[in-house]
Design a protein around this motif. Structure first.
Motif, PDB file in Angstrom:
ATOM      1  N   ALA A  81      36.430  44.592  51.912  1.00 46.13           N
ATOM      2  CA  ALA A  81      37.689  45.091  52.185  1.00 46.13           C
ATOM      3  C   ALA A  81      37.480  45.194  53.572  1.00 46.13           C
ATOM      4  CB  ALA A  81      38.713  44.981  51.506  1.00 46.13           C
ATOM      5  N   ASN A  82      36.833  46.343  53.355  1.00 44.53           N
ATOM      6  CA  ASN A  82      37.147  47.367  55.073  1.00 44.53           C
ATOM      7  C   ASN A  82      36.075  47.214  56.143  1.00 44.53           C
ATOM      8  OD1 ASN A  82      35.916  49.631  56.486  1.00 44.53           O
ATOM      9  ND2 ASN A  82      36.468  50.889  54.525  1.00 44.53           N
ATOM     10  N   ARG A  83      36.413  47.154  57.350  1.00 44.87           N
ATOM     11  CA  ARG A  83      35.785  46.187  58.950  1.00 44.87           C
ATOM     12  C   ARG A  83      35.221  46.825  58.678  1.00 44.87           C
ATOM     13  NH1 ARG A  83      41.627  44.567  61.019  1.00 44.87           N
ATOM     14  NH2 ARG A  83      41.291  46.716  61.542  1.00 44.87           N
ATOM     15  N   VAL A  84      35.005  48.510  58.611  1.00 48.82           N
ATOM     16  CA  VAL A  84      34.118  48.481  58.888  1.00 48.82           C
ATOM     17  C   VAL A  84      32.692  49.095  57.941  1.00 48.82           C
ATOM     18  CG1 VAL A  84      33.462  51.371  59.958  1.00 48.82           C
ATOM     19  CG2 VAL A  84      35.676  50.776  60.099  1.00 48.82           C
ATOM     20  N   PHE A  85      32.938  48.746  56.983  1.00 51.10           N
ATOM     21  CA  PHE A  85      31.705  48.377  56.446  1.00 51.10           C
ATOM     22  C   PHE A  85      31.237  47.463  56.441  1.00 51.10           C
ATOM     23  CE2 PHE A  85      29.977  46.325  52.495  1.00 51.10           C
ATOM     24  CZ  PHE A  85      29.027  47.282  52.335  1.00 51.10           C
ATOM     25  N   THR A  86      31.500  45.860  56.381  1.00 56.22           N
ATOM     26  CA  THR A  86      31.205  44.391  57.288  1.00 56.22           C
ATOM     27  C   THR A  86      30.274  45.239  59.525  1.00 56.22           C
ATOM     28  OG1 THR A  86      33.259  43.442  56.353  1.00 56.22           O
ATOM     29  CG2 THR A  86      32.026  42.358  58.004  1.00 56.22           C
ATOM     30  N   ALA A  87      30.835  45.893  59.673  1.00 55.11           N
ATOM     31  CA  ALA A  87      30.058  45.786  60.996  1.00 55.11           C
ATOM     32  C   ALA A  87      28.524  46.658  60.697  1.00 55.11           C
ATOM     33  CB  ALA A  87      31.333  47.091  62.024  1.00 55.11           C
ATOM     34  N   LYS A  88      29.341  47.793  59.878  1.00 54.17           N
ATOM     35  CA  LYS A  88      28.171  48.417  59.614  1.00 54.17           C
ATOM     36  C   LYS A  88      26.843  48.031  59.185  1.00 54.17           C
ATOM     37  CE  LYS A  88      25.784  51.941  56.425  1.00 54.17           C
ATOM     38  NZ  LYS A  88      25.774  53.314  55.836  1.00 54.17           N
ATOM     39  N   MET A  89      26.936  46.932  58.015  1.00 53.53           N
ATOM     40  CA  MET A  89      26.736  45.772  57.126  1.00 53.53           C
ATOM     41  C   MET A  89      25.735  44.329  58.539  1.00 53.53           C
ATOM     42  SD  MET A  89      25.474  46.561  54.359  1.00 53.53           S
ATOM     43  CE  MET A  89      25.846  48.488  54.643  1.00 53.53           C
ATOM     44  N   ALA A  90      26.427  44.532  59.751  1.00 50.73           N
ATOM     45  CA  ALA A  90      25.940  43.467  60.284  1.00 50.73           C
ATOM     46  C   ALA A  90      25.353  44.072  61.327  1.00 50.73           C
ATOM     47  CB  ALA A  90      27.094  42.719  61.647  1.00 50.73           C
ATOM     48  N   LEU A  91      25.033  45.499  61.795  1.00 52.72           N
ATOM     49  CA  LEU A  91      24.409  45.932  62.779  1.00 52.72           C
ATOM     50  C   LEU A  91      22.976  46.641  62.274  1.00 52.72           C
ATOM     51  CD1 LEU A  91      27.660  49.241  63.767  1.00 52.72           C
ATOM     52  CD2 LEU A  91      26.025  47.353  64.894  1.00 52.72           C
ATOM     53  N   ILE A  92      22.730  46.604  60.867  1.00 45.91           N
ATOM     54  CA  ILE A  92      22.091  46.168  59.878  1.00 45.91           C
ATOM     55  C   ILE A  92      20.986  45.690  59.841  1.00 45.91           C
ATOM     56  CG2 ILE A  92      20.346  47.068  58.115  1.00 45.91           C
ATOM     57  CD1 ILE A  92      22.963  48.645  56.947  1.00 45.91           C
ATOM     58  N   ALA A  93      21.556  44.103  60.149  1.00 44.95           N
ATOM     59  CA  ALA A  93      21.280  42.933  59.988  1.00 44.95           C
ATOM     60  C   ALA A  93      20.257  42.836  61.517  1.00 44.95           C
ATOM     61  CB  ALA A  93      21.904  41.707  59.870  1.00 44.95           C
ATOM     62  N   LEU A  94      21.511  43.521  61.927  1.00 44.07           N
ATOM     63  CA  LEU A  94      20.938  43.432  63.564  1.00 44.07           C
ATOM     64  C   LEU A  94      19.617  44.030  64.205  1.00 44.07           C
ATOM     65  CD1 LEU A  94      24.003  43.353  65.932  1.00 44.07           C
ATOM     66  CD2 LEU A  94      22.658  41.588  65.935  1.00 44.07           C
ATOM     67  N   ALA A  95      19.702  45.728  63.081  1.00 46.93           N
ATOM     68  CA  ALA A  95      18.611  46.198  63.517  1.00 46.93           C
ATOM     69  C   ALA A  95      17.459  45.322  63.123  1.00 46.93           C
ATOM     70  CB  ALA A  95      19.044  47.204  62.988  1.00 46.93           C
ATOM     71  N   ALA A  96      17.561  45.226  61.848  1.00 42.07           N
ATOM     72  CA  ALA A  96      16.739  44.287  61.297  1.00 42.07           C
ATOM     73  C   ALA A  96      15.234  43.297  61.904  1.00 42.07           C
ATOM     74  CB  ALA A  96      16.123  43.543  60.012  1.00 42.07           C
ATOM     75  N   CYS A  97      16.716  42.708  62.564  1.00 45.43           N
ATOM     76  CA  CYS A  97      15.921  40.839  63.588  1.00 45.43           C
ATOM     77  C   CYS A  97      15.405  42.014  65.085  1.00 45.43           C
ATOM     78  CB  CYS A  97      17.303  40.065  64.315  1.00 45.43           C
ATOM     79  SG  CYS A  97      17.732  39.613  62.813  1.00 45.43           S
ATOM     80  N   ASN A  98      16.456  43.201  65.416  1.00 43.82           N
ATOM     81  CA  ASN A  98      15.267  43.680  66.903  1.00 43.82           C
ATOM     82  C   ASN A  98      13.703  44.454  65.927  1.00 43.82           C
ATOM     83  OD1 ASN A  98      15.505  44.640  69.495  1.00 43.82           O
ATOM     84  ND2 ASN A  98      15.374  46.890  67.962  1.00 43.82           N
ATOM     85  N   ALA A  99      13.559  44.372  65.088  1.00 45.35           N
ATOM     86  CA  ALA A  99      12.079  45.513  64.662  1.00 45.35           C
ATOM     87  C   ALA A  99      11.350  44.266  64.520  1.00 45.35           C
ATOM     88  CB  ALA A  99      12.956  45.652  63.743  1.00 45.35           C
ATOM     89  N   GLY A 100      11.751  42.911  63.749  1.00 47.34           N
ATOM     90  CA  GLY A 100      11.167  41.622  63.449  1.00 47.34           C
ATOM     91  C   GLY A 100      10.773  41.283  64.751  1.00 47.34           C
ATOM     92  N   TRP A 101      11.712  41.617  65.921  1.00 52.22           N
ATOM     93  CA  TRP A 101      11.638  40.659  67.540  1.00 52.22           C
ATOM     94  C   TRP A 101      10.035  41.797  67.412  1.00 52.22           C
ATOM     95  CZ3 TRP A 101      14.947  40.364  71.811  1.00 52.22           C
ATOM     96  CH2 TRP A 101      14.393  40.097  73.569  1.00 52.22           C
ATOM     97  N   PHE A 102      10.285  43.143  67.719  1.00 52.14           N
ATOM     98  CA  PHE A 102       9.762  44.342  68.229  1.00 52.14           C
ATOM     99  C   PHE A 102       7.865  43.979  67.435  1.00 52.14           C
ATOM    100  CE2 PHE A 102       7.786  47.947  68.099  1.00 52.14           C
ATOM    101  CZ  PHE A 102       7.603  48.728  69.573  1.00 52.14           C
ATOM    102  N   HIS A 103       7.999  43.695  66.242  1.00 49.44           N
ATOM    103  CA  HIS A 103       6.813  43.986  65.774  1.00 49.44           C
ATOM    104  C   HIS A 103       6.001  42.385  66.154  1.00 49.44           C
ATOM    105  CE1 HIS A 103       6.504  48.240  64.540  1.00 49.44           C
ATOM    106  NE2 HIS A 103       7.973  47.682  64.022  1.00 49.44           N
TER     107      HIS A 103
END
Length: 139
Positions: A81-103
């Motif tokens: 229910a915490n929007r900041v937690f949801t944002a954190k999870m979305a940012l982790i997903a973006l970081a994973a996509c970025n790492a995938g693109w990088f490698h």
């Protein structure tokens, strides 16, 4: 079982310590690799440095993810229910996509402007993840 983790006097604080150690390993080694991608320490061979630092990034992510999942399990409904937690999870997903693109584009072999941009984006995303993590308890 997970409720006991949240109520034990030292279990949850120790999970937080493991989480912070994981974050330190992850971000510290990404910063080391980013410095090399930007040309600092050019005398250090890229491939051995990348193998070492990315291995430690993996260990750090594993520690942070495992401890984070256990902390999440102690209060899932509140966190979902915490929007900041949801944002954190979305940012982790973006970081994973970025790492995938990088490698995926073999940036460590290219060391071009796109590699530097992706490394900078990675660092910014992880700093935002850390910021959201600290704000979860205050929102």
């Amino acid at each position: 079982m997970f409720a006991a983790l949240g109520s034990h006097p030292w279990a949850y604080p120790m999970l937080e310590v493991v989480h912070i150690v994981g974050i330190a390993l992850l971000l510290g080694n990404l910063l080391l690799l980013e410095a090399r991608v930007f040309g600092l320490g050019a005398a250090l061979p890229m491939q051995p440095l990348a193998r070492l630092s990315l291995g430690l990034v993996g260990v750090g992510f594993g520690l942070a993810a495992a401890s984070g999942l256990l902390m999440f399990a102690t209060m899932p409904s509140e966190l979902l229910a915490n929007r900041v937690f949801t944002a954190k999870m979305a940012l982790i997903a973006l970081a994973a996509c970025n790492a995938g693109w990088f490698h995926g584009r073999r940036s460590l072999q290219r060391l071009d402007g796109t590699a530097r941009a992706l490394m900078t984006l990675s660092t910014l995303l992880w700093l935002l993840v850390i910021t959201c993590g600290r704000w979860i308890g205050y929102v």
